[in-house]
Each structure stands twice: as C-alpha cells, then as structure tokens.
Write an enzyme that holds these catalytic residues in place. Structure first.
Site, mmCIF file in Angstrom:
data_model
loop_
_atom_site.group_PDB
_atom_site.id
_atom_site.type_symbol
_atom_site.label_atom_id
_atom_site.label_comp_id
_atom_site.label_asym_id
_atom_site.label_seq_id
_atom_site.Cartn_x
_atom_site.Cartn_y
_atom_site.Cartn_z
ATOM 1 C CE1 TYR A 141 1.100 -4.221 -0.667
ATOM 2 C CE2 TYR A 141 2.632 -4.790 -2.407
ATOM 3 C CZ TYR A 141 1.786 -3.890 -1.810
ATOM 4 O OH TYR A 141 1.631 -2.638 -2.360
ATOM 5 C CE1 TYR A 193 -1.578 -2.421 -3.073
ATOM 6 C CE2 TYR A 193 -1.927 -0.113 -3.569
ATOM 7 C CZ TYR A 193 -1.081 -1.145 -3.257
ATOM 8 O OH TYR A 193 0.267 -0.921 -3.102
#
Ligand SMILES: [Zn+2]
Lengths: 384, 150
Positions: free
Chosen positions: A286, A337
């Site tokens: 991440y 994102y």
C-alpha cells in the site's frame, strides 16, 4: 480452525480510472457486475458482502442495483487505507465458515466526493484525537506521514533517492499498464527531485494519485471454484493488525512510532502461511505515500529494520530487474488510488498470469494495506 | 500572550472532559500532563482509563515545559484557508525532557509573540532543545515552542 486455502478469488472486475463522469454507485455496480461475469456467477448466487467503513455505496444500494438475492453476511472494515486486505479476509472467513457461499468485496471512490476528503470537512472546533495536531497546522494525511518520514530518515539514513526509487518503479510499471492513469506519462529522477513540495520532506511524487474508479472481487469456496471461468486464486493466509498504544495516522505517542501495525500483521500472516517472505514472488504494498514502501518492506520481513530504503536501490523493486517487483500495476502512486483495492486485483492477476508486468510463474503474491494505520495483509497462491 | 483571532483556524473543543484540564493549564501558563492517580504513569494524549492499571482516577502534573525536537515537517500551500497564507510553516513533534513517551505536536516560533512561519525551516534540527510558550488562538491558549539553551 484455520481458513488457510479454503477459499479462492474467482472473479475480478474494475472500471476505468481517472476523472470519471459516473457517480460512485454506478462505478461500484459496474465493477461488481464485471467481477460476477468474470467469475461466471449469477447475481442471485451472491449472499455475502464485505466493504470499507468509508465506502459511500451501502449494501442495500449495491444489492438493489446488481440484483443480488438473500444476503446472509455483510461486514465492513475500518481505517481507510488499512482496510482492503481485511475486507478480503472478512469475506474469506465468512465463506470458509459457511456464513455465506459467494461473497463480493468492493471499493468505489470518487476524489471529489465528500467521503474521500474528510480532512477538508472538519469543523474548526476539534473534539477528537486531532485536537492534538490540527490546531498546529497539521492538516492533511501527508503532513502526518511526513512527520514519521523525517524521523525515519534521521534514524536510519534513508534518503529522497530511496523515495524516488519507489516513485520511479511504480511509474515504470504504470507505463506498461494501459489501464493506469499514468500509462502515457514517464517520469525521470530529475522530474521527481524538481517537483514541488507538499509537506517537506515529501514532494508531489511521494503522494498517491487522486482517482475516480471502482474494483470488485468475488470469493467462493474452492469446490465452487471448480467450474468458474478462470483459474481460482487461493486465499492462502490473511491477517489484520492493531498493536498496543497505536494511534492511527498521528502515531507519535508510543515507544516506537516507526514500528507500525504492519509488524503485528506480518507476524500473524507468516504464522498462518506455509511460506515466508523469501517465497514471495511479487508484492503489492500500500502506497498512499512513498515512505510506506520501505516501512512495509521492513514490517513484512523482506529486510532488516532501517534497510527498507536501501532495499529499493538498483531497481530491486522494479519488474524485470528486481528480486521483488512491487506494485506492478503502478499502484496507488501511478495506476489509481482506490484505497488499495487496485492492489488486491493486481495481486490476483499476478497469480492468474495476466498482469501487464507479469512475474514469470508467480506462485506467491503478497498484498498489504496501509502501514501507519490499523492494517491488514493477504497472501494469494496458485491452486496446488 | 499573543492573541490571534481568525475563525478559519482550528482550535480544541473545550467540551471534551478528558482534555479540558490540559487547555485550562495552558491558559495559566502551565504545560500539564495527565497522570494515573493510582499507578502514577504519565500518558499523552489524555484519556479516561490508565492502560497500565485500568484506574479511572486521574491527576494532572505540571511539567517543565522543556523538551527536544523529535521530528518536524514543513507544509506547503495549497492548504486550507487561514493556513495557506502562513505556508510554508513548520510543525514539530516535541519529546518532553522528563519522559520521552510524552510528546506534543506544535510549532517552533522565533519568540513568544511570533507566528508559526517566523523560523527558517532549513535551520530546524531533530534533537534541538525547545521550551514551551503560550499563545491564544480565538481565545483558547495553545502551547508553542521556542528555542532553548540545551
Ligand atoms: Zn495506572
């Protein structure tokens, strides 16, 4: 009991990424619909739903639009960027334990939506934990992570060149992925170094994109996966983690702020798995901010403490040159994102063999959610 | 005490029972730390229960107000209105001299009456010694930090 290898991802779906006209609900329903078609599973067979507490599209709306049947399990996971792998975990646990038979997990997000930018919505009187930071001009998530980054650089000698390695590897992967927002936009190290500051020591290219888009996966038991359309991708192990005295994002108040929730998540993940960090062929880590990559590399055991920056040198996290290709679709920094849900789908593609930066014969694919918040991780493997 | 009045700036909500004694201390020129009345452990941020002994009994101790810079950032515009005009400014985390687990987010300022963009950020260093001062924002006293002899 263990849920090791009991369930599989049998379908994936996603919208395009970028600045999109359609609303969040439309995007989410399209991604779910595509994932069901990819699996060859009819909507009425879905009886489980798992999502994020920040998901704007509620179960009732999704079910009414996609035409789902009786839903017997629904669950949400909190903490924003820490949630995605936990959502997969909740779905897999529910399927493995018979709370439902076919679960859909999804994330739909628009950058302009109020739910996407909570820091701009706050009242000027702060009653929660942010009263200890926001009155001093620490306003955005990037300011909070930059504070940890400066300390990390100070303690371990990590440099902006290390952070540039992360940004450049992600961009190189995006340049190979036609679905990535940055597909046609190469980046140089000079461009990284010359970009404007957002919150020193972090510059523009240390930050993820702001994207509209949605992704979904379908999870079923392995026996149900026998006649789905694609090779099932096994959910080998999953873990969530919240260590003692951790305060999400503004985690400046415990004895070791740089040892975040990734560490406890990793310990449980490797305990539950038949494999270790050395067996991982490809990782999606991440990356709302570039420093989360070195911190995650350390937390998940790919290198020693403080060596996460140096680990990225010499293209080591880049497809084609590196020992551990990281964020092979371009990740949050160069593909899209979507709170790390695109990392999940890319982790599945690597096992299917369909990534645009495919690691040859990938057997073990790690996906992690955000370090610096209560987090989660999942290991996907080939059916054996 | 420097007074700034700008309703776009963030301030703590004094209705919060757990933290109110801290902000009341600031108004008196005291940097208070919450401590467990049962086992004496200090904790920050304030909260109802002691994570060491689970006591709900609380006392407040007045600290030296001296510490060192643990880390710092320099936010740049665009920010929210009220802050964009001040950027670039610094935000620091201070580690208290008496107890390294007691930390505060704040701003390094040139003097007790100087704004948060009064220091050249390039001169700030992790480990440098600081001392607390107080300034009032929208009527509420907040802790700020000035450089101190180490
Ligand atoms: Zn106690």
């Amino acid at each position: 009991m263990s849920i090791k290898d009991l369930t599989a991802v049998v379908g994936i779906g996603q919208t395009e990424f970028g600045r999109l006209e359609q609303n969040e609900l439309t995007l989410a329903c399209r991604a779910i619909s595509l994932a069901l078609d990819d699996a060859g599973i009819a909507p009425h067979e879905v009886d489980g739903l798992a999502s994020s507490t920040m998901e704007p599209n509620r179960e009732v709306e999704v079910a009414r639009n996609v035409g789902l049947g009786d839903i017997t399990f629904f669950s949400q996971v909190g903490y924003g960027g820490g949630a995605a792998c936990g959502i997969i975990g909740h779905a897999a646990m529910a399927v493995a334990t018979g709370q439902c038979n076919v679960a859909v997990a999804w994330r739909g997000r628009k950058r302009a939506a109020k739910s996407s930018r909570p820091w701009t919505q706050a009242s000027t009187r702060i009653a929660d934990k942010n009263m200890w930071s926001r009155p001093f001009g620490m306003l955005r998530p990037v300011d909070e992570i930059a504070m940890l980054t400066r300390r990390y650089m100070h303690e371990y000698g990590a440099t902006r060149d290390h952070l540039a390695n992360v940004a450049l590897a992600s961009r190189a992967h995006a340049n190979r992925n036609p679905n990535a927002a940055m597909y046609t936009k190469p980046m140089t190290r000079d461009a990284y170094m010359d970009s404007r500051w957002i919150s020193e020591p972090l510059c523009l290219f240390d930050n993820c994109l702001e994207s509209d888009g949605a992704l979904a996966v379908v999870i079923a038991r392995r026996d149900r996966a026998a006649d789905t359309r694609h090779e099932p991708v096994i959910v080998h192990a999953v873990a969530q983690g919240l260590p003692p005295q951790h305060q999400t994002m503004t985690n400046f108040f415990n004895d070791d702020p740089l040892r975040g929730p990734a560490w406890v998540t990793a310990r449980k993940l490797w305990e539950r798995a038949d494999v270790g960090p050395r067996d991982v062929n490809v990782a999606q880590l991440y990356d709302a901010f570039s420093p989360l990559i070195p911190l995650s590399l350390e937390g998940y055991g790919f290198c020693e403490r403080g060596e996460g920056g140096a680990f990225t040198d010499n293209g080591n996290t880049q497809w084609g040159t590196g020992a551990l290709p990281v964020n092979t679709s371009g990740g949050g920094m160069s593909e899209a994102y979507v709170h790390g849900f695109n990392l999940i789908v890319e982790g599945v593609r690597q096992i299917r063999g369909t990534s645009t930066s495919q690691v040859e014969n990938a057997q073990v694919s790690l996906v992690t959610s955000g370090e610096g918040v209560p987090t989660s991780a999942v290991l996907f493997t080939k059916a054996r | 005490m420097l007074e700034t009045n700008d309703d776009r700036l963030f301030v703590p909500d004094l209705d919060d029972d757990d933290s109110r004694p801290f902000w009341e201390g600031c108004a008196l020129g005291e940097l208070r730390v919450q401590a467990c009345a049962s086992c004496s452990q200090w904790r920050m941020p304030p909260r109802p229960m002691c994570p060491r002994c689970r006591s709900l009994d609380v006392t407040w101790v007045v600290s030296s107000g001296r510490g060192t810079v643990w880390s710092f950032v320099v936010p740049h515009a665009p920010l929210l209105p009220g802050y964009t005009e001040l950027a670039p400014y610094n935000v620091i985390v201070v580690e208290l001299n008496e107890n390294s687990l007691i930390r505060f987010v704040g701003n390094l300022v040139l003097g007790p009456n100087a704004p948060i963009n009064s220091i050249d950020p390039a001169t700030i260093a992790i480990g440098e010694a600081v001392a607390v001062v107080f300034q009032r924002v929208n009527g509420i006293a907040l802790p700020f930090w000035i450089r101190a002899p180490s």
